[in-house]
Write a protein that holds these residues in place. Structure first.
Motif, mmCIF file in Angstrom:
data_model
loop_
_atom_site.group_PDB
_atom_site.id
_atom_site.type_symbol
_atom_site.label_atom_id
_atom_site.label_comp_id
_atom_site.label_asym_id
_atom_site.label_seq_id
_atom_site.Cartn_x
_atom_site.Cartn_y
_atom_site.Cartn_z
ATOM 1 N N TRP A 32 -85.222 -37.378 37.909
ATOM 2 C CA TRP A 32 -84.127 -38.328 37.730
ATOM 3 C C TRP A 32 -83.430 -38.549 39.070
ATOM 4 N N LEU A 33 -83.278 -39.807 39.451
ATOM 5 C CA LEU A 33 -82.479 -40.165 40.611
ATOM 6 C C LEU A 33 -81.059 -40.388 40.096
ATOM 7 N N MET A 34 -80.201 -39.396 40.273
ATOM 8 C CA MET A 34 -78.847 -39.453 39.715
ATOM 9 C C MET A 34 -77.888 -40.041 40.754
ATOM 10 N N VAL A 35 -77.548 -41.289 40.541
ATOM 11 C CA VAL A 35 -76.670 -41.994 41.474
ATOM 12 C C VAL A 35 -75.227 -41.575 41.238
ATOM 13 N N SER A 36 -74.609 -41.039 42.270
ATOM 14 C CA SER A 36 -73.236 -40.542 42.136
ATOM 15 C C SER A 36 -72.237 -41.692 42.118
ATOM 16 N N PRO A 37 -71.248 -41.642 41.217
ATOM 17 C CA PRO A 37 -70.189 -42.650 41.226
ATOM 18 C C PRO A 37 -69.312 -42.533 42.461
ATOM 19 N N GLY A 38 -69.320 -41.357 43.106
ATOM 20 C CA GLY A 38 -68.526 -41.148 44.317
ATOM 21 C C GLY A 38 -68.636 -39.722 44.807
ATOM 22 N N ASN A 39 -69.327 -39.527 45.911
ATOM 23 C CA ASN A 39 -69.492 -38.183 46.469
ATOM 24 C C ASN A 39 -68.186 -37.718 47.095
ATOM 25 N N PRO A 40 -67.590 -36.620 46.609
ATOM 26 C CA PRO A 40 -66.314 -36.135 47.146
ATOM 27 C C PRO A 40 -66.376 -35.770 48.629
ATOM 28 N N LEU A 41 -67.585 -35.518 49.150
ATOM 29 C CA LEU A 41 -67.731 -35.110 50.545
ATOM 30 C C LEU A 41 -68.023 -36.279 51.478
ATOM 31 N N LYS A 42 -68.126 -37.478 50.914
ATOM 32 C CA LYS A 42 -68.426 -38.642 51.745
ATOM 33 C C LYS A 42 -67.286 -39.649 51.719
ATOM 34 N N SER A 43 -67.088 -40.307 52.849
ATOM 35 C CA SER A 43 -66.049 -41.317 52.961
ATOM 36 C C SER A 43 -66.404 -42.543 52.116
ATOM 37 N N ARG A 78 -68.034 -36.455 39.108
ATOM 38 C CA ARG A 78 -68.320 -36.569 40.529
ATOM 39 C C ARG A 78 -68.768 -35.241 41.135
ATOM 40 N N PHE A 79 -68.623 -34.160 40.380
ATOM 41 C CA PHE A 79 -68.978 -32.848 40.917
ATOM 42 C C PHE A 79 -70.279 -32.350 40.311
ATOM 43 N N THR A 80 -71.205 -31.970 41.170
ATOM 44 C CA THR A 80 -72.534 -31.546 40.752
ATOM 45 C C THR A 80 -72.490 -30.391 39.763
ATOM 46 N N VAL A 81 -71.637 -29.424 40.011
ATOM 47 C CA VAL A 81 -71.588 -28.241 39.147
ATOM 48 C C VAL A 81 -71.266 -28.623 37.703
ATOM 49 N N TRP A 111 -69.822 -27.548 48.902
ATOM 50 C CA TRP A 111 -69.860 -28.100 47.555
ATOM 51 C C TRP A 111 -68.946 -27.291 46.642
ATOM 52 N N LYS A 112 -68.322 -27.961 45.693
ATOM 53 C CA LYS A 112 -67.434 -27.278 44.758
ATOM 54 C C LYS A 112 -68.230 -26.286 43.916
ATOM 55 N N HIS A 113 -67.766 -25.025 43.908
ATOM 56 C CA HIS A 113 -68.385 -23.958 43.119
ATOM 57 C C HIS A 113 -69.903 -23.864 43.361
ATOM 58 N N TRP A 114 -70.294 -23.871 44.623
ATOM 59 C CA TRP A 114 -71.720 -23.864 44.946
ATOM 60 C C TRP A 114 -72.431 -22.607 44.432
ATOM 61 N N ARG A 115 -71.729 -21.499 44.407
ATOM 62 C CA ARG A 115 -72.359 -20.280 43.889
ATOM 63 C C ARG A 115 -72.646 -20.384 42.395
ATOM 64 N N LYS A 116 -71.812 -21.104 41.681
ATOM 65 C CA LYS A 116 -72.049 -21.306 40.249
ATOM 66 C C LYS A 116 -73.260 -22.209 40.042
ATOM 67 N N ILE A 117 -73.425 -23.207 40.905
ATOM 68 C CA ILE A 117 -74.592 -24.085 40.823
ATOM 69 C C ILE A 117 -75.871 -23.261 40.905
ATOM 70 N N VAL A 118 -75.895 -22.326 41.842
ATOM 71 C CA VAL A 118 -77.066 -21.472 42.043
ATOM 72 C C VAL A 118 -77.347 -20.627 40.808
ATOM 73 N N ARG A 119 -76.300 -20.248 40.100
ATOM 74 C CA ARG A 119 -76.487 -19.441 38.889
ATOM 75 C C ARG A 119 -76.913 -20.285 37.690
ATOM 76 N N LEU A 120 -76.720 -21.602 37.798
ATOM 77 C CA LEU A 120 -77.043 -22.482 36.681
ATOM 78 C C LEU A 120 -78.469 -23.016 36.712
ATOM 79 N N ILE A 121 -79.016 -23.225 37.928
ATOM 80 C CA ILE A 121 -80.256 -23.990 38.034
ATOM 81 C C ILE A 121 -81.075 -23.561 39.245
#
Length: 201
Positions: A32-43, A78-81, A111-121
């Motif tokens: 899946w190409l998941m198009v973000s509505p707005g990346n919090p880390l990008k202008s 907007r947040f991957t986690v 990334w917001k809660h990046w350690r949790k992302i690693v535990r999820l997937i």
């Protein structure tokens, strides 16, 4: 199932290359190409309207094994986690793998809660020009060293219990969204609101 998130501003052959390599190396049924509505880390500067970026992703997808989706827009997320957690809740029988370029790993600790992302997937990282060394020497790579799986085991990554990640050795595409925009290859006008069917389970 591979999840390739991003702004897709615009989508290009580099994104398609990662999706195709993921299907091949990871033996996935679909990406899946998941198009973000707005990346919090990008202008937001030079960021095209969401549905125009979605349309660019649809143009490189085949609609079968590689599918462009507005699921993050529909989830109002907007947040991957949070997106990953919600997808796991909605599709409990799907084996997801997060796909990212080496530049993503290099900045993963932002990334917001990046350690949790690693535990999820489980996570598969793909090389990007000038980003391989920074990625492999990043704080995230160091912190996750014990969870690394060699690329020869990539075909079973989707079945691995997270935390688990690998860095795939594959050809690199030098193209980027920034280069395309600077070359005038992305129009910011005339974007129309549209809907697409939800991705297949």
């Amino acid at each position: 199932m591979g999840l390739l998130g991003g702004s897709f501003n615009p989508a290009h052959s580099g994104h398609l290359h990662i999706a195709q390599e993921a299907l091949r190396f990871l033996r996935l049924n679909q990406v899946w190409l998941m198009v973000s509505p707005g990346n919090p880390l990008k202008s937001k500067k030079n960021m095209a309207p969401f549905f125009q970026r979605l349309e660019s992703a649809e143009k490189i997808a085949d609609g079968k094994r590689i599918v462009a989706t507005d699921i993050e827009y529909r989830l109002r997320q907007r947040f991957t986690v949070k997106t990953i957690a919600e997808l796991i809740r909605r599709f409990p029988n799907v084996e997801f793998v997060w796909l990212m370029g080496a530049d993503g790993l290099a900045n993963f600790t932002r990334w917001k809660h990046w350690r949790k992302i690693v535990r999820l997937i489980p996570i598969a990282v793909f090389p990007r020009p000038e980003n391989v060394i920074p990625a492999l020497h990043s704080a995230a790579a160091s912190a996750l060293k014990k969870y690394y799986r060699p690329s020869r085991e990539a075909y079973i990554l989707a079945r691995q219990k997270p935390p688990a990640w690998t860095f795939l050795v594959s050809p690199q595409m030098k193209i980027s969204s920034t280069q395309i925009r600077e070359a005038g290859g992305f129009c910011f006008e005339g974007s129309e609101r549209k809907r697409i069917p939800p991705p297949r389970r």
